[in-house]
Design a protein around this motif. Structure first.
Motif, PDB file in Angstrom:
ATOM      1  N   GLY A   1      32.095  -9.176 -25.444  1.00 24.21           N
ATOM      2  CA  GLY A   1      31.141 -10.267 -25.511  1.00 24.21           C
ATOM      3  C   GLY A   1      30.499 -10.635 -24.195  1.00 24.21           C
ATOM      4  O   GLY A   1      29.739 -11.610 -24.130  1.00 24.21           O
TER       5      GLY A   1
ATOM      6  N   ARG B   1      28.842  -6.008 -24.236  1.00 20.81           N
ATOM      7  CA  ARG B   1      28.455  -6.999 -25.241  1.00 20.81           C
ATOM      8  C   ARG B   1      29.237  -6.794 -26.529  1.00 20.81           C
ATOM      9  O   ARG B   1      29.649  -7.750 -27.186  1.00 20.81           O
ATOM     10  N   SER B   2      29.441  -5.527 -26.900  1.00 19.48           N
ATOM     11  CA  SER B   2      30.091  -5.218 -28.171  1.00 19.48           C
ATOM     12  C   SER B   2      31.595  -5.436 -28.128  1.00 19.48           C
ATOM     13  O   SER B   2      32.178  -6.000 -29.057  1.00 19.48           O
TER      14      SER B   2
ATOM     15  N   TRP C   1      25.541  -1.684 -31.264  1.00 17.68           N
ATOM     16  CA  TRP C   1      26.081  -2.923 -31.854  1.00 17.68           C
ATOM     17  C   TRP C   1      25.943  -4.082 -30.875  1.00 17.68           C
ATOM     18  O   TRP C   1      25.596  -5.199 -31.267  1.00 17.68           O
ATOM     19  N   GLY C   2      26.234  -3.813 -29.602  1.00 16.77           N
ATOM     20  CA  GLY C   2      26.153  -4.872 -28.605  1.00 16.77           C
ATOM     21  C   GLY C   2      24.741  -5.393 -28.434  1.00 16.77           C
ATOM     22  O   GLY C   2      24.520  -6.599 -28.264  1.00 16.77           O
ATOM     23  N   ARG C   3      23.760  -4.512 -28.471  1.00 16.69           N
ATOM     24  CA  ARG C   3      22.374  -4.931 -28.271  1.00 16.69           C
ATOM     25  C   ARG C   3      21.812  -5.638 -29.505  1.00 16.69           C
ATOM     26  O   ARG C   3      20.999  -6.562 -29.378  1.00 16.69           O
ATOM     27  N   ARG C   4      22.244  -5.194 -30.691  1.00 15.07           N
ATOM     28  CA  ARG C   4      21.664  -5.729 -31.926  1.00 15.07           C
ATOM     29  C   ARG C   4      22.442  -6.903 -32.495  1.00 15.07           C
ATOM     30  O   ARG C   4      21.939  -7.613 -33.374  1.00 15.07           O
ATOM     31  N   GLY C   5      23.685  -7.091 -32.025  1.00 13.62           N
ATOM     32  CA  GLY C   5      24.495  -8.198 -32.512  1.00 13.62           C
ATOM     33  C   GLY C   5      25.111  -7.969 -33.876  1.00 13.62           C
ATOM     34  O   GLY C   5      25.783  -8.860 -34.410  1.00 13.62           O
TER      35      GLY C   5
END
Length: 321
Positions: free
Chosen positions: A92, A88-89, A270-274
């Motif tokens: 994307g 995700r981080s 970072w990926g989980r929290r956006g």
């Protein structure tokens, strides 16, 4: 046994030492960690007996170095939670790729950029998204080709802590080409504080064959993540088997577990929290990794001098060929 490499304060050169409590018993000067690993356990035991008879150093008074100069470094990605968060981080994407479940994937990193305990870590000057990765590494003790998983335990020499430092902005850009990380990773890898021989950690092995060790990471004394090593998708023995498949492992190879989940690196969070929270590492930050049964490994974040600029790519029209 706990085996460290340290700078002899009298001879001013690296030596191997046996750690017992607060004491460091030096091996004979002719030994290096690589030579001891390759020589086998019988030679190591005899050398350790001689070391115990030597006058010890105070462990707190000597400079510990990286425990060995690896023959190679393969870094695996064995934790699903880490894969999902970092994807995700960095690019994307969501979820864990199906191919992850097929085999324990790895990439090769730079054995010439190994750092030891308390060393400053020189991040590239062009990097802003500085990150750590909390890992445990297995040290291979013998040469093998296409080793069977059920036999791979005999190839384990010991274990150490590994920090796979990551320049996430550089990594995200270069991986768009479709290859693994390069300059996002190869500037520094930390090993230490010593190697714990395999027999010492056998009491931590669970019924599924995993080492059940608590792993934590803190930045400037504040805990950021924790996980248990037993949450790996594959055992270290399976990693050795896969690394050797249609290939070769040798004594002194290092195989990293990949980053533990639940905050084992900032990019996962970072990926989980956006958002980049906690913020990327800053110069002067002290990152401390602690693994049950092994020890504590701390390093300070620094910035390397700016690197020279590269010339632009020479573009060719593929249609004209």
């Amino acid at each position: 046994m706990k085996l460290a490499t340290f700078r002899d304060p009298d001879l001013k050169l690296p030596r191997v030492g046996l750690v017992t409590g607060d004491a460091l018993h030096p091996f004979a000067v002719r030994h290096s960690m690589r030579s001891l690993i390759a020589a086998g356990r019988d030679v190591l035991d005899r050398a350790a007996d001689h070391a115990r008879a030597a006058t010890p150093f105070d462990l707190a008074e000597v400079q510990l170095l990286a425990p060995l100069e690896p023959a190679s470094v393969r870094d695996f990605v064995a934790f699903e939670e880490h894969v999902e968060g970092v994807r995700r981080s960095v690019d994307g994407a969501a979820g864990v790729p199906g191919a992850w479940y097929d085999a324990p994937a790895f990439y090769f990193t730079n054995p010439h950029a190994i750092l030891g305990p308390d060393a400053e870590v020189p991040f590239p000057a062009s990097c802003e998204a500085r990150d750590f990765e909390l890992e445990v590494a297995v040290v291979v003790g013998a040469e093998g080709r296409s080793v069977a998983s059920e036999e791979a335990g005999t190839y384990v020499f010991g274990y150490t802590i590994l920090n796979d430092w990551s320049a996430r902005d550089l990594q995200g850009r270069e991986m768009q080409v479709g290859l693994g990380p390069a300059k996002g990773k190869d500037f520094a890898t930390t090993l230490g504080p010593w190697i714990v021989t395999a027999d010492e950690l056998e009491p931590y092995r669970d019924e599924d064959g995993f080492l059940d060790l608590l792993c934590t990471v803190s930045v400037n004394g504040t805990e950021v993540g924790r996980d248990r090593l037993s949450n790996m998708g594959w055992t270290f023995e399976t990693m050795i088997a896969y690394a050797s498949r249609d290939s070769r492992v040798v004594a002194g190879d290092v195989l990293g577990s990949g980053t533990v989940g639940n905050g084992g690196c900032l990019a996962e969070l970072w990926g989980r929290r956006g958002v980049q929270e906690p913020k990327p590492l800053q110069p002067g930050d002290v990152v401390t990794l602690e693994v049950e049964g092994i020890g504590t490994l701390a390093n300070t974040v620094a910035i390397a001098p700016p690197a020279p600029e590269l010339p632009p790519a020479c573009r060719h029209d593929p249609v004209a060929r």
